[in-house]
Write an enzyme that holds these catalytic residues in place. Structure first.
Site: not given
Length: 602
Positions: A271, A409-411
């Site tokens: 993140r 992406y990455e949550g």
């Protein structure tokens, strides 16, 4: 050697919301060492020479070219910056690894994704969770670019709920292998990877388990076709199918059932690196927009002279500058925490894991804020270019398409918003961050009579820093009342969490940009930081607006009667300037500097 007092003075993760930070205690891009500046310039030169002139090849889905550039990056050592020297890496500090990620990612999202997937989630799980034998066997190959890695977590039915994956790992009868069967999707680098980090469930375990899987099409591994995507077009993205793929038992990563933990901690690092990966894109989009605005003549004058265009350029620069400020502030906090862990006897693995985990809240904040800033920046870039911005003949439309994935992406940003507040509340419940005392103090303050004295605001940023302190009271007021009302059930009130998260995000970003600029002005003199001062003040002004809106949304949604009226009065008090800034003047100050320099110049 750091003293215990110095260690104690380093802000813990999330503590920014309850403690005041001195500008001398934050790291800024102006603090880069000569070695870091040389590394930055090396990466910029590589991108300007190898990547920027070939942007069209990325847009035409030249996957082989992405792989070629990755190999060249490996030859330069750029894939190994976060890898210790013991495993053929450069062993650079955390800030330097952020710096490389920042400047290698700005020209095209295709390379940014390939680089991030390989150096981050493709390599770090082995480095941070692998046995010594696993690290010796695999990490040197990944560090040099001899092998490329990918990360197989997402499934058709398991996206944000990563632990719900159906991929199975069954122990063979002789106990020597696990047989993995299942389907993974959206796997970056799948088309040219040599090694896969694969997550699967053993029997009916509650949590998934990680495995290191060498790519071999003769071992039950099949790749789907390349996905047709909105952006990052030359980033190889495929489905991966496993059919009783044999994986030696010694290739289990960490312990059985530890996969979910591995996945989450890998994402924490991912993140903050993703946030960094959006920074140089903002600089390049802003620079291209300034150049075009200076060249494009309408009504017998460059459009850079028009107020409507100058406003856009100023806002684009201000958010880029704030993003840099917050990213490198957090990166140095992580680096310092890693150093403390090592000095206390932790291994490299444990020190880095715990160092990043400590600032997981800040990692989520940065991911959300900067991924949304780059989207807004590219959108305004298209608008400045007008009809040409919509054309593939200029770089804006590709930049806009590439930016869009960063919010997913990455949550997703929605998940990360809820995580940021949720993690902070959990830290408070564990006693790691004292939220309750300051929140109670704010509640008591609301019952008191406010002071009507006008302070002396003659010192630079004195009013702005007071505003930041008051904005923290808004968060404590809203979040404190929400926790009191809902307790552990707060996580079920997602819209309330989202509003609280936006307040938290804006506070961190605004404080970071003010502290960076105060430090710069003290060092160089206010006359040398006129545009930077304007950007800091402009960013804060915008942050106050957002916090006012989100605070009101939260208050009217969970408080009633006298409590609601009291909190709304508090919101008004805590978001009130004594001296409102001249917003148009601030924007013009920033734009004049940009237009004169013909680039993002901060």
């Amino acid at each position: 050697m750091e003293t215990q007092t110095e260690k104690d003075n380093i802000l813990r993760g999330g503590q920014f919301i309850v403690k005041e930070t001195s500008c001398e205690d934050v790291f800024t891009p102006e603090d880069f060492s000569e070695e870091q500046k040389m590394m930055r310039d090396t990466v910029k030169d590589f991108i300007d020479r190898e990547v920027w002139p070939n942007k069209e090849r990325f847009e035409k889905k030249d996957y082989a070219f992405t792989e070629e550039i990755m190999r060249k990056a490996g030859e330069l050592g750029l894939l190994s910056v976060a890898v210790p020297e013991a495993y053929n890496g450069m062993g650079m500090d955390f800030v330097s690894t952020m710096l490389v990620c920042d400047y290698i990612s700005g020209a095209t999202g295709s390379l940014a994704t390939a680089f991030g997937a390989h150096t981050g989630i493709g390599t770090m799980p082995i480095l941070l969770y692998g046995t010594e034998e696993q690290k010796q066997k695999y990490v040197p190959r990944l560090a040099t670019g001899e092998w490329f890695g990918c990360y197989c977590l997402t499934e058709p039915g398991a996206g944000s709920d990563a632990n719900s994956g159906k991929t199975k790992a069954v122990l063979s009868e002789d106990g020597k292998h696990y047989l993995i069967s299942g389907q993974k999707m959206w796997i970056s680098n799948a088309g040219f990877c040599d090694l896969m980090i694969v997550f699967a469930r053993i029997e009916d375990d509650k949590y998934i388990t990680g495995f290191i899987v060498e790519y071999d099409p003769d071992n039950g591994i099949t790749l789907g076709e390349e996905e047709h995507k909105l952006g990052i077009r030359a980033s190889s993205t495929r489905q991966v199918f496993f059919n009783e793929t044999k994986v030696p038992v010694e290739n289990m990563l960490s312990e059985r059932g530890n996969g979910f933990k591995i996945a989450m901690n890998a994402l924490n690092i991912g993140r903050i690196k993703l946030a960094a990966a959006c920074l140089d894109a903002q600089r390049r989009v802003t620079t291209n927009s300034v150049k075009y605005a200076n060249e494009r003549v309408q009504f017998n004058t460059p459009i850079a002279n028009f107020g409507a265009i100058r406003a856009k350029l100023a806002e684009m620069a201000a958010t880029a500058y704030a993003g840099e400020s917050a990213c490198y502030r957090a990166a140095k906090n992580i680096e310092d925490r890693i150093a403390i862990r090592k000095s206390d006897g932790n291994s490299h693995q444990e020190a880095e894991l715990k160092g990043v985990e400590e600032y997981a809240i800040e990692c989520s904040i940065l991911k959300v804020a900067i991924s949304e800033d780059i989207q807004n920046c590219t959108d305004e870039g298209i608008q400045i270019f007008g009809g040409m911005g919509f054309s593939e003949d200029t770089p804006m439309e590709a930049a806009w398409r590439d930016a869009r994935i960063s919010r997913i992406y990455e949550g997703t940003n929605e998940i990360n918003r809820m995580l940021a507040v949720g993690m902070l509340v959990k830290k408070a419940m564990k006693g790691h961050v004292d939220l309750l005392t300051p929140a109670q103090n704010v509640a008591d303050e609301l019952l008191g009579i406010p002071s009507f004295d006008v302070p002396d605001y003659s010192e630079l940023f004195s009013e702005e820093k007071e505003m930041v302190a008051k904005l923290k009271k808004v968060f404590l007021m809203v979040a404190g009342a929400a926790v009191r009302k809902y307790g552990p059930e707060l996580e079920e009130h997602q819209q309330l969490l989202m509003a609280a998260a936006d307040i938290l995000i804006e506070i961190y970003m605004a404080e970071s940009v003010i502290l960076r600029t105060e430090k710069l002005a003290r060092k160089e003199g206010e006359d040398k930081a006129i545009a930077q001062i304007a950007m800091a003040k402009l960013y804060l002004y915008k942050a106050v607006d957002i916090i006012t809106q989100k605070g009101k949304e939260g208050i009217v949604s969970f408080a009633e009667g006298d409590e609601q009226r009291m909190m709304l009065m508090g919101l008004k008090r805590f978001t009130k300037y004594t001296n409102m800034p001249n917003v148009i003047s601030l924007r013009n100050t920033i734009a004049e500097k940009l237009v004169a320099e013909n680039e993002y110049c901060f």
